[in-house]
Design an enzyme around this catalytic site. Structure first.
Site, short mmCIF file in Angstrom:
data_model
loop_
_atom_site.label_atom_id
_atom_site.label_comp_id
_atom_site.label_asym_id
_atom_site.label_seq_id
_atom_site.Cartn_x
_atom_site.Cartn_y
_atom_site.Cartn_z
N GLY A 85 0.87 -1.18 0.00
CA GLY A 85 0.00 0.00 0.00
C GLY A 85 0.90 1.22 0.00
N ASN A 134 4.65 10.96 -10.44
CA ASN A 134 5.69 10.48 -11.36
C ASN A 134 5.32 10.98 -12.76
OD1 ASN A 134 3.79 8.72 -12.45
ND2 ASN A 134 4.61 6.90 -11.45
N THR A 180 8.78 12.89 -10.30
CA THR A 180 9.80 11.85 -10.36
C THR A 180 9.75 11.27 -11.77
OG1 THR A 180 8.33 10.12 -9.50
CG2 THR A 180 9.64 11.35 -7.90
N GLY A 219 9.14 5.22 -6.28
CA GLY A 219 8.41 6.46 -5.99
C GLY A 219 8.07 6.57 -4.51
N ASP A 220 7.71 5.46 -3.89
CA ASP A 220 7.41 5.47 -2.45
C ASP A 220 8.66 5.82 -1.65
OD1 ASP A 220 4.78 4.78 -2.96
OD2 ASP A 220 5.13 2.63 -2.69
N SER A 269 16.69 2.40 -3.23
CA SER A 269 15.63 1.39 -3.15
C SER A 269 15.63 0.47 -4.37
CB SER A 269 14.25 2.04 -3.00
OG SER A 269 13.79 2.55 -4.24
P1 ADP Z 1 7.44 5.36 -9.52
O1 ADP Z 1 7.87 4.20 -8.67
O2 ADP Z 1 6.31 6.14 -8.94
O3 ADP Z 1 7.22 5.05 -10.97
P2 ADP Z 1 9.88 6.62 -10.42
O4 ADP Z 1 10.09 5.48 -11.34
O5 ADP Z 1 9.72 7.97 -11.03
O6 ADP Z 1 8.66 6.40 -9.44
O7 ADP Z 1 11.13 6.64 -9.44
C1 ADP Z 1 11.19 7.50 -8.32
C2 ADP Z 1 12.59 7.97 -8.11
O8 ADP Z 1 13.45 6.85 -7.85
C3 ADP Z 1 13.21 8.65 -9.33
O9 ADP Z 1 12.85 10.02 -9.38
C4 ADP Z 1 14.70 8.47 -9.06
O10 ADP Z 1 15.12 9.38 -8.08
C5 ADP Z 1 14.71 7.06 -8.44
N1 ADP Z 1 14.96 6.04 -9.47
C6 ADP Z 1 14.03 5.34 -10.17
N2 ADP Z 1 14.62 4.48 -11.05
C7 ADP Z 1 15.95 4.65 -10.89
C8 ADP Z 1 17.13 4.06 -11.50
N3 ADP Z 1 17.04 3.12 -12.45
N4 ADP Z 1 18.34 4.47 -11.05
C9 ADP Z 1 18.45 5.41 -10.10
N5 ADP Z 1 17.41 6.00 -9.50
C10 ADP Z 1 16.17 5.63 -9.89
#
Ligand code: ADP
Length: 310
Positions: free
Chosen positions: A40, A186, A222, A253-254, A284
């Protein structure tokens, strides 16, 4: 400890199976593995902020069933405050039924929000003193909207900073949007909410302008592997992603939102907090899972020091 961050959001149990292919209607497949875990967006973001070292209280609602016990056991093991985990005597705890095709990595998901989509006006009133005493209120779109709007009004009247992660994307009434201090979609959610496809800095600025024109004070977008963007309406910045060995991006994103609000609660400005969010998101993705992949404060501090000198 200073005033807490309050995360008012969802808890669901993630029930994840892996199989070769996904079942067609009427078909039964034998799977190869199964995992049960706390999920969640509300819960995940609260865990991220907690592991990042913030004083955080999660408000969510669970059923009086075995999955509700999963939630309580999980928060106790994490050392999190369970005083505002509300109980529904009739409804079930929320679940997400996740089927992953281990060959294509595609998935099919059914979410039944259960108790956390039935937060009553009385529940919200019970939380009023907590919300009024918060430093930051962090919300997503996975609880019932009437409760969400009540919580926003309480926070706003008390001068609490409101951060809205509009996930999953859902229309936000203009009157509600104008009460938000920072919105953190995002790129997909930003597109759904503004109509602007976001693939670079200029796009992000255009999408952000739509939010700013609707009365939001600050916008963070993001952008996955592109990194993360922030603007306060004057200064804009697209921070490139940090170079890590990405193995599972679920929950990035979380993680971002948890690290971001932790930094804000410690008095960091928008652009410094963006760096903490970017580092927390990056860390993460180097681990499998959602809540289990949230990094510790020590890991975040090291990442931020080495990359940004903060
Ligand atoms: P969501 O999980 O909501 O789709 P994102 O994919 O935009 O969110 O990822 C959130 C944040 O995590 C990004 O803005 C970036 O800071 C980090 N992030 C995501 N993917 C990568 C990656 N492959 N390498 C490094 N940082 C990442």
């Amino acid at each position: 400890m200073g005033k807490p961050i309050v995360v008012f959001g969802s808890f669901v149990v993630d029930l994840t199976s892996r199989s070769k292919g996904l079942p067609l209607p009427g078909q039964t497949l034998l799977g190869s593995s199964f995992k049960l875990g706390a999920g969640g967006k509300g819960s995940n973001q609260a865990v991220a902020a907690h592991r990042a070292g913030a004083n955080v209280t999660l408000v969510t609602k669970i059923g009086s069933d075995v999955f509700g016990q999963v939630a309580m056991d999980f928060y106790r093991a994490e050392g999190m405050n369970t005083d505002y985990i509300l109980r529904d005597s009739e409804r079930e705890t929320g679940v997400a039924l996740i089927m992953v095709d281990e060959q294509s990595a595609q998935n099919e998901i059914v979410v039944v929000s259960g108790a956390c989509a039935h937060i009553t006006p009385e529940d919200v009133e019970r939380c009023r003193p907590l919300i009024e005493g918060a430093s930051i209120l962090l919300l997503q779109h996975e609880i019932n909207f009437d409760a969400q709007y009540r919580v926003i009004d309480i926070a706003r009247a008390a001068g609490v900073k409101i951060v809205l992660n509009p996930a999953p994307a859902a229309e936000i009434p203009a009157e509600v949007l104008s009460k938000i201090d920072i919105v953190t979609p995002n790129e997909t959610e930003a597109q759904a909410l503004t109509g602007v496809e976001v693939g670079n800095l200029e796009d992000a600025k255009r999408a952000a302008k739509v939010f700013l024109d609707r009365g939001v004070k600050n916008v963070v977008i993001t952008m996955g592997a592109l990194g993360s963007f922030a603007t306060d309406g004057v200064r804009s910045e697209l921070l490139p992603r940090l170079n890590v060995n990405a193995i599972d991006t679920t929950g990035a994103g979380d993680a971002f939102n948890g690290g971001f609000v932790m930094a804000l609660s410690e008095g960091r400005d928008l652009f410094q907090a963006l760096r903490y969010g970017n580092a927390t998101g990056a860390l993460s993705v180097t681990k499998l899972g959602t809540a289990p992949s949230m990094p510790s404060r020590a890991e975040i501090d090291r990442m931020v020091r080495e990359n940004y000198g903060l």
